[in-house]
Scaffold this motif. Structure first.
Motif, PDB file in Angstrom:
ATOM      1  N   ARG A 120      36.515  44.101  38.883  1.00  0.00           N
ATOM      2  CA  ARG A 120      37.057  42.962  39.609  1.00  0.00           C
ATOM      3  C   ARG A 120      36.134  42.617  40.772  1.00  0.00           C
ATOM      4  O   ARG A 120      35.751  43.482  41.565  1.00  0.00           O
ATOM      5  CB  ARG A 120      38.449  43.287  40.183  1.00  0.00           C
ATOM      6  CG  ARG A 120      39.529  43.493  39.124  1.00  0.00           C
ATOM      7  CD  ARG A 120      39.967  42.186  38.498  1.00  0.00           C
ATOM      8  NE  ARG A 120      41.085  42.338  37.590  1.00  0.00           N
ATOM      9  CZ  ARG A 120      40.966  42.561  36.291  1.00  0.00           C
ATOM     10  NH1 ARG A 120      39.763  42.665  35.758  1.00  0.00           N
ATOM     11  NH2 ARG A 120      42.035  42.675  35.528  1.00  0.00           N
ATOM     12  N   THR A 128      44.976  46.668  46.865  1.00  0.00           N
ATOM     13  CA  THR A 128      44.922  47.132  45.480  1.00  0.00           C
ATOM     14  C   THR A 128      46.157  47.986  45.204  1.00  0.00           C
ATOM     15  O   THR A 128      46.888  48.341  46.138  1.00  0.00           O
ATOM     16  CB  THR A 128      43.659  47.982  45.237  1.00  0.00           C
ATOM     17  OG1 THR A 128      43.866  49.298  45.785  1.00  0.00           O
ATOM     18  CG2 THR A 128      42.427  47.341  45.874  1.00  0.00           C
ATOM     19  N   TYR A 149      36.459  47.687  42.171  1.00  0.00           N
ATOM     20  CA  TYR A 149      36.505  46.459  42.954  1.00  0.00           C
ATOM     21  C   TYR A 149      35.169  46.295  43.680  1.00  0.00           C
ATOM     22  O   TYR A 149      34.713  47.221  44.364  1.00  0.00           O
ATOM     23  CB  TYR A 149      37.637  46.509  43.990  1.00  0.00           C
ATOM     24  CG  TYR A 149      39.024  46.490  43.389  1.00  0.00           C
ATOM     25  CD1 TYR A 149      39.737  45.301  43.282  1.00  0.00           C
ATOM     26  CD2 TYR A 149      39.622  47.658  42.934  1.00  0.00           C
ATOM     27  CE1 TYR A 149      41.011  45.274  42.731  1.00  0.00           C
ATOM     28  CE2 TYR A 149      40.888  47.648  42.381  1.00  0.00           C
ATOM     29  CZ  TYR A 149      41.581  46.446  42.283  1.00  0.00           C
ATOM     30  OH  TYR A 149      42.844  46.430  41.727  1.00  0.00           O
TER      31      TYR A 149
END
Length: 285
Positions: A120, A128, A149
């Protein structure tokens, strides 16, 4: 030659891992970008696959330590143009695909199952399922949803050195490797209700191992990225002097400890050099 590194290595672009289990009400905040089909896919389990080891042995005697060198990789990730979010996204996506292939090959040498992490991108430091994004981190791995991430910010995009970003991204991927191998589970159980000093000691072993695993991969992709000897030496030197500065609680290890485990991984090109869990305390300080 000066490098502004990105893995625990520079302001607003360090790395972190999170292992908190999410509550039923927690949701992932919207992020910019989506996981690629390649990184989101999950390898099918075979009859020979076994659950990862549990307990201390998962970390101290992982089957990964006996798998030899990682495969030599040609990632063809391309170049990063300073200030270009598009080129950075392409680079990260291709590098993750390369990491998928390398670690899938490595896990085949064990009876452990393998699956790809999700990827992501985000232009803001979103919450998160594992909690808040650490303020000093430019990327993180959340174990509960197996997602890497990556922040796409001006600060990150100032650095156009592929090797610097590759080390950072491979570090986050190293946490996914720890998750699949059962090491992350051992870590989580060990710090449950532990004292602050014990939690920090375990965190350092976890993070320094991810540094080492990342460097082992970087060694095997060095010709393709490329990573020249002078550049590598400059990276290690910078980390030794500055790697700890984003982590005042010393949960990632001192700069000299980070540099030591980076060099061990790079020299070995294998997880065999990355057993931080049996290392003397002074090596994970």
């Amino acid at each position: 030659m000066t490098f502004a590194l990105v893995t625990g290595l520079g302001p607003a672009s360090a790395s972190a891992s999170r292992t908190n289990a999410p509550s039923a009400s927690q949701q992932v905040a919207p992020v910019t970008g989506t996981a690629s089909d390649t990184t989101a896919s999950t390898a099918s389990a075979s009859a020979k696959e076994q659950a990862p080891p549990r307990g201390r042995a998962a970390a101290t005697a992982s089957p990964l330590y006996r798998t030899g060198t990682l495969p030599t990789m040609r990632c063809q990730a391309g170049q990063i143009r300073a200030g270009s979010a598009a080129s950075y996204r392409v680079f990260v996506t291709k590098l993750i695909r390369c990491l998928n292939l390398a670690w899938k090959t490595q896990f085949r040498k064990t009876n452990l199952g393998f699956s790809h992490p999700k990827l992501r991108f985000s232009t803001t430091k979103v919450n998160t399922p594992c909690g808040r994004w650490p303020s000093s981190a430019g990327g993180l791995y959340c174990s509960s949803n197996r997602t890497i991430y990556i922040a796409v910010t001006r600060e990150v995009l100032k650095n156009a050195q592929p090797a610097n970003h590759a080390q950072f991204i491979a570090h986050e991927y190293g946490h996914h490797v720890q998750r699949l191998a059962g090491i992350m589970d051992y870590y989580g159980r060990s710090i449950w209700r532990a004292s602050s000093s014990t939690k920090l000691a375990f965190s350092r072993r976890l993070e320094l191992q991810a540094d080492c695993l990342a460097s082992a991969f970087l060694r095997q992709a060095a010709d393709d990225l490329p990573v020249e000897q002078a550049q590598w030496e400059a990276m290690v030197s910078w980390v030794s002097a500055n790697g700890h500065k984003n982590w005042p609680k010393n949960d990632h290890g001192k700069g000299r400890s980070q540099a030591y485990w980076m060099e061990r991984g790079f020299n070995a090109g294998s997880p065999s050099g990355c057993n931080t869990w049996t290392a003397p305390t002074g090596r994970v300080a």
